[in-house]
Design a protein around this motif. Structure first.
Motif, mmCIF file in Angstrom:
data_model
loop_
_atom_site.group_PDB
_atom_site.id
_atom_site.type_symbol
_atom_site.label_atom_id
_atom_site.label_comp_id
_atom_site.label_asym_id
_atom_site.label_seq_id
_atom_site.Cartn_x
_atom_site.Cartn_y
_atom_site.Cartn_z
ATOM 1 N N ARG A 39 16.876 4.305 102.244
ATOM 2 C CA ARG A 39 17.427 5.479 101.552
ATOM 3 C C ARG A 39 16.312 6.310 100.933
ATOM 4 N N LEU A 40 15.376 5.650 100.264
ATOM 5 C CA LEU A 40 14.301 6.371 99.591
ATOM 6 C C LEU A 40 13.406 7.082 100.597
ATOM 7 N N ARG A 41 13.106 6.418 101.691
ATOM 8 C CA ARG A 41 12.266 7.028 102.724
ATOM 9 C C ARG A 41 12.973 8.240 103.323
ATOM 10 N N ARG A 42 14.293 8.154 103.484
ATOM 11 C CA ARG A 42 15.038 9.287 104.036
ATOM 12 C C ARG A 42 15.005 10.479 103.091
ATOM 13 N N LEU A 43 15.214 10.208 101.785
ATOM 14 C CA LEU A 43 15.192 11.288 100.812
ATOM 15 C C LEU A 43 13.810 11.937 100.722
ATOM 16 N N ALA A 44 12.766 11.134 100.864
ATOM 17 C CA ALA A 44 11.402 11.651 100.731
ATOM 18 C C ALA A 44 10.868 12.260 102.022
ATOM 19 N N SER A 45 11.570 12.052 103.133
ATOM 20 C CA SER A 45 11.027 12.468 104.438
ATOM 21 C C SER A 45 10.813 13.972 104.527
ATOM 22 N N GLY A 46 11.614 14.752 103.778
ATOM 23 C CA GLY A 46 11.451 16.197 103.831
ATOM 24 C C GLY A 46 10.089 16.657 103.360
ATOM 25 N N ALA A 47 9.490 15.891 102.460
ATOM 26 C CA ALA A 47 8.165 16.250 101.963
ATOM 27 C C ALA A 47 7.084 16.032 103.000
ATOM 28 N N PHE A 48 7.399 15.238 104.020
ATOM 29 C CA PHE A 48 6.395 14.904 105.038
ATOM 30 C C PHE A 48 6.888 15.254 106.436
ATOM 31 N N SER A 49 7.685 16.299 106.540
ATOM 32 C CA SER A 49 8.168 16.742 107.847
ATOM 33 C C SER A 49 6.985 17.225 108.689
ATOM 34 N N PRO A 50 7.093 17.133 110.017
ATOM 35 C CA PRO A 50 5.980 17.567 110.881
ATOM 36 C C PRO A 50 5.539 19.003 110.606
ATOM 37 N N ASN A 51 6.504 19.905 110.381
ATOM 38 C CA ASN A 51 6.136 21.303 110.123
ATOM 39 C C ASN A 51 5.355 21.456 108.824
ATOM 40 N N ARG A 52 5.790 20.751 107.792
ATOM 41 C CA ARG A 52 5.109 20.855 106.498
ATOM 42 C C ARG A 52 3.702 20.269 106.585
ATOM 43 N N VAL A 53 3.569 19.122 107.246
ATOM 44 C CA VAL A 53 2.257 18.502 107.383
ATOM 45 C C VAL A 53 1.337 19.374 108.231
ATOM 46 N N ALA A 54 1.892 19.992 109.300
ATOM 47 C CA ALA A 54 1.083 20.845 110.171
ATOM 48 C C ALA A 54 0.511 22.036 109.405
ATOM 49 N N LYS A 55 1.239 22.530 108.414
ATOM 50 C CA LYS A 55 0.767 23.665 107.632
ATOM 51 C C LYS A 55 -0.458 23.302 106.780
ATOM 52 N N LEU A 56 -0.654 22.021 106.553
ATOM 53 C CA LEU A 56 -1.794 21.579 105.745
ATOM 54 C C LEU A 56 -3.083 21.460 106.553
ATOM 55 N N GLU A 57 -2.968 21.533 107.877
ATOM 56 C CA GLU A 57 -4.116 21.228 108.725
ATOM 57 C C GLU A 57 -5.313 22.128 108.444
ATOM 58 N N GLY A 58 -5.082 23.440 108.348
ATOM 59 C CA GLY A 58 -6.197 24.359 108.108
ATOM 60 C C GLY A 58 -6.873 24.100 106.778
ATOM 61 N N TRP A 59 -6.077 23.833 105.747
ATOM 62 C CA TRP A 59 -6.623 23.551 104.419
ATOM 63 C C TRP A 59 -7.442 22.265 104.424
ATOM 64 N N ILE A 60 -6.918 21.222 105.089
ATOM 65 C CA ILE A 60 -7.638 19.955 105.155
ATOM 66 C C ILE A 60 -8.936 20.111 105.941
ATOM 67 N N GLN A 61 -8.902 20.900 107.028
ATOM 68 C CA GLN A 61 -10.114 21.121 107.810
ATOM 69 C C GLN A 61 -11.184 21.810 106.971
ATOM 70 N N SER A 62 -10.768 22.736 106.108
ATOM 71 C CA SER A 62 -11.745 23.410 105.242
ATOM 72 C C SER A 62 -12.362 22.429 104.249
#
Length: 283
Positions: A97-120
């Motif tokens: 249940r907890l992993r399901r509720l938290a999964s939105g914070a780590f969706s593929p689209n959200r994580v992909a948006k961090l790629e440029g920032w992490i690369q910098s």
């Protein structure tokens, strides 16, 4: 077959030596599970063979929640981690249940948006390593700083607080720390996380902690205790584990230069190489 002794061996019982497997472990794998004593808590069984570990992970008669009823064995005092709201202390269906509720914070689209920032961030840290010249210490200039900057950004830690918070986390997970200092740092980390959560409740932001604060699924919302446990778990797991994993990966490639050259010459091999490094290196 299991092995017991009248005097239980202390675990860990061999010094860390690169990433090689000590001959003692090979001997234990032939004998089967052995009862050991960690620095804190009651004795426990150490599974050394693949088949035994697979059985423990797959059998619902074993579980993290059961440990809360005992003096939990560990390298730290059990009371600091004896929290039923920490994800690492949960079993299905609560953990699911907890992993399901938290999964939105780590969706593929959200994580992909961090790629440029992490690369910098990576580019900036490599510049620091290069500027240090020959003999630069990767384990101080890069390995601990990358996960720290990433986790600070993910959880929205203010720049003014970041350095102090990093020192608190180092105290919580450090090996050469007195129980009193560890407990005091743990309390301060807890209070700091409470403050961050309160700020997100008052003002919604675009960081992942804010997503967790507002996580909702069929009118089910994360409780305050669950939020605190998730945020603490992200910090502890995201910093210390990643720090040592990154260092171990570089060490592995340095001791296998042919593999390093292979990846340098053909970067398309990196995804498969990363999967193998994660599998091979203990976290």
């Amino acid at each position: 077959m299991t092995t017991t002794t009248t005097e239980l061996p202390s675990y860990p019982f061999v010094p860390a030596d690169a990433l090689t497997i000590d001959p003692l472990y090979r001997e234990l794998q032939r004998k089967g599970p052995i009862k050991v004593r960690l620095p804190y808590g009651e004795p426990c069984w150490l599974a050394t063979r693949y088949e035994d570990c697979k059985m423990v992970y797959g059998d619902r008669r074993f579980g993290r929640r059961l440990g809360l009823e005992h003096d939990m064995p560990g390298v730290f005092p059990g009371e600091l981690i004896k929290n039923p709201d920490l994800l690492v202390n949960m079993d299905p269906p609560e953990q699911t249940r907890l992993r399901r509720l938290a999964s939105g914070a780590f969706s593929p689209n959200r994580v992909a948006k961090l790629e440029g920032w992490i690369q910098s961030l990576v580019d900036q840290l490599w510049d620091d390593v290069e500027a240090a010249g020959p003999g630069a210490d990767f384990m101080s200039l890069f390995a601990p700083r990358l996960p720290f900057f990433i986790m600070s950004g993910i959880l929205g830690v203010h720049d003014d607080d970041a350095e102090h918070f990093a020192k608190l986390i180092e105290t919580v997970v450090g090996m050469d720390v007195t129980p009193e200092a560890r407990a005091a740092a743990h309390h301060q980390v807890h209070e700091f996380i409470l403050r961050l959560i309160a700020e997100r409740r008052a003002t919604e932001t675009d960081d992942l902690l804010s997503v967790l604060v507002h996580a909702r699924d069929d009118d089910d919302r994360l409780s305050e205790e669950e939020l605190q446990g998730l945020a603490l778990g992200l910090w502890l797991g995201g910093l210390d584990t990643t720090h040592h994993e990154v260092g171990s990966m570089v060490f592995t490639l340095m001791t296998h230069p042919a593999r390093w050259r292979e990846l340098r010459d053909d970067p398309s091999l990196l995804p498969a190489a990363m999967e193998e490094l994660w599998r091979w290196i203990p976290s």
